[in-house]
Design a protein around this motif. Structure first.
Motif, PDB file in Angstrom:
ATOM      1  N   ILE A   1       0.827  -1.212   0.000  1.00  0.00           N
ATOM      2  CA  ILE A   1       0.000   0.000   0.000  1.00  0.00           C
ATOM      3  C   ILE A   1       0.860   1.260   0.000  1.00  0.00           C
ATOM      4  O   ILE A   1       0.568   2.220  -0.728  1.00  0.00           O
ATOM      5  CB  ILE A   1      -0.996  -0.007   1.182  1.00  0.00           C
ATOM      6  CG1 ILE A   1      -1.983  -1.171   1.041  1.00  0.00           C
ATOM      7  CG2 ILE A   1      -1.732   1.331   1.284  1.00  0.00           C
ATOM      8  CD1 ILE A   1      -2.853  -1.126  -0.203  1.00  0.00           C
ATOM      9  N   ALA A   2       1.921   1.281   0.794  1.00  0.00           N
ATOM     10  CA  ALA A   2       2.791   2.467   0.815  1.00  0.00           C
ATOM     11  C   ALA A   2       3.375   2.736  -0.571  1.00  0.00           C
ATOM     12  O   ALA A   2       3.428   3.892  -1.012  1.00  0.00           O
ATOM     13  CB  ALA A   2       3.905   2.291   1.850  1.00  0.00           C
ATOM     14  N   THR A   3       3.772   1.678  -1.264  1.00  0.00           N
ATOM     15  CA  THR A   3       4.326   1.840  -2.611  1.00  0.00           C
ATOM     16  C   THR A   3       3.275   2.359  -3.583  1.00  0.00           C
ATOM     17  O   THR A   3       3.539   3.283  -4.370  1.00  0.00           O
ATOM     18  CB  THR A   3       4.912   0.505  -3.115  1.00  0.00           C
ATOM     19  OG1 THR A   3       5.956   0.099  -2.227  1.00  0.00           O
ATOM     20  CG2 THR A   3       5.456   0.630  -4.522  1.00  0.00           C
ATOM     21  N   LEU A   4       2.082   1.791  -3.527  1.00  0.00           N
ATOM     22  CA  LEU A   4       1.022   2.238  -4.442  1.00  0.00           C
ATOM     23  C   LEU A   4       0.601   3.679  -4.152  1.00  0.00           C
ATOM     24  O   LEU A   4       0.359   4.460  -5.086  1.00  0.00           O
ATOM     25  CB  LEU A   4      -0.175   1.294  -4.358  1.00  0.00           C
ATOM     26  CG  LEU A   4       0.082  -0.120  -4.900  1.00  0.00           C
ATOM     27  CD1 LEU A   4      -1.109  -1.021  -4.621  1.00  0.00           C
ATOM     28  CD2 LEU A   4       0.419  -0.091  -6.382  1.00  0.00           C
ATOM     29  N   LEU A   5       0.512   4.051  -2.884  1.00  0.00           N
ATOM     30  CA  LEU A   5       0.163   5.435  -2.534  1.00  0.00           C
ATOM     31  C   LEU A   5       1.215   6.411  -3.052  1.00  0.00           C
ATOM     32  O   LEU A   5       0.882   7.483  -3.560  1.00  0.00           O
ATOM     33  CB  LEU A   5       0.012   5.602  -1.022  1.00  0.00           C
ATOM     34  CG  LEU A   5      -1.263   5.059  -0.406  1.00  0.00           C
ATOM     35  CD1 LEU A   5      -1.152   5.046   1.120  1.00  0.00           C
ATOM     36  CD2 LEU A   5      -2.475   5.880  -0.852  1.00  0.00           C
ATOM     37  N   ARG A   6       2.473   6.039  -2.919  1.00  0.00           N
ATOM     38  CA  ARG A   6       3.561   6.936  -3.330  1.00  0.00           C
ATOM     39  C   ARG A   6       3.780   6.955  -4.835  1.00  0.00           C
ATOM     40  O   ARG A   6       4.607   7.707  -5.338  1.00  0.00           O
ATOM     41  CB  ARG A   6       4.832   6.562  -2.586  1.00  0.00           C
ATOM     42  CG  ARG A   6       4.707   6.900  -1.106  1.00  0.00           C
ATOM     43  CD  ARG A   6       5.973   6.631  -0.338  1.00  0.00           C
ATOM     44  NE  ARG A   6       5.770   6.939   1.067  1.00  0.00           N
ATOM     45  CZ  ARG A   6       5.845   6.060   2.047  1.00  0.00           C
ATOM     46  NH1 ARG A   6       6.145   4.800   1.787  1.00  0.00           N
ATOM     47  NH2 ARG A   6       5.651   6.429   3.296  1.00  0.00           N
ATOM     48  N   ASN A   7       3.021   6.120  -5.550  1.00  0.00           N
ATOM     49  CA  ASN A   7       3.057   6.131  -7.006  1.00  0.00           C
ATOM     50  C   ASN A   7       1.735   6.582  -7.610  1.00  0.00           C
ATOM     51  O   ASN A   7       1.594   6.609  -8.831  1.00  0.00           O
ATOM     52  CB  ASN A   7       3.424   4.734  -7.525  1.00  0.00           C
ATOM     53  CG  ASN A   7       4.898   4.470  -7.396  1.00  0.00           C
ATOM     54  OD1 ASN A   7       5.690   4.914  -8.214  1.00  0.00           O
ATOM     55  ND2 ASN A   7       5.296   3.775  -6.337  1.00  0.00           N
ATOM     56  N   ALA A   8       0.786   6.924  -6.770  1.00  0.00           N
ATOM     57  CA  ALA A   8      -0.526   7.383  -7.243  1.00  0.00           C
ATOM     58  C   ALA A   8      -0.418   8.813  -7.769  1.00  0.00           C
ATOM     59  O   ALA A   8       0.498   9.554  -7.401  1.00  0.00           O
ATOM     60  CB  ALA A   8      -1.528   7.335  -6.084  1.00  0.00           C
TER      61      ALA A   8
END
Length: 155
Positions: A55-62
């Protein structure tokens, strides 16, 4: 000493969900609760850690990544904190972002981000399938969530 909002909530009754925890100037903190009340069912260390990586990775790539301040596990291991800049993302859009990212994570395909000794000090307990299962469950839980449901009073 002032009591923090999440300590004033009866954790025996608090249902899994998405809650507004606090505002610090322009920074808003959401609590993403995953512990089931009265059962003691918590995520395993592997589920918690793996979900955090994904989730942290996806949020920081959103597209909204500039508003993301932090996403990580609570010390009590009952869920996660999501901090964002309210000047760049309103609460309604933050709820929609979380819904979208958890749906995306549920269908994630590939190696879990940060799954190497060079990237993570405890990479051996990372499990993409465990993270996907948690994200699928949570995505379904918050699918219809609205800002009106962010209050701890909905327990």
């Amino acid at each position: 000493m002032d009591r923090i909002a999440s300590f004033a909530v009866d954790h025996n009754k608090l249902l899994p969900g998405l809650y507004f925890s606090r505002r610090d100037g322009d920074i808003i903190t959401f609590d993403l609760r995953l512990k089931k009340p009265n059962t003691g069912d918590l995520l395993s260390n592997s589920e918690l850690h793996s979900t955090e990586h994904l989730i942290a990775t996806l949020l920081r790539n959103a597209p909204e990544k500039e508003a993301v301040i932090y996403f990580g596990p609570m010390g009590c291991q009952t869920g996660f904190y999501f901090l964002f800049d309210n000047r760049l993302l309103c609460c309604e859009d933050a709820v929609e972002l979380l819904k979208r990212v958890f749906r995306q994570a549920a269908g994630f395909d590939g190696e879990l981000p940060g799954k190497s000794a060079a990237e993570c000090g405890n990479y051996v307990n990372l499990d993409a399938e465990a993270a996907k299962a948690v994200c699928k469950w949570y995505a379904e839980l918050i699918a219809g969530w609205t800002v009106e449901q962010l209050s701890y009073t909905n327990e």
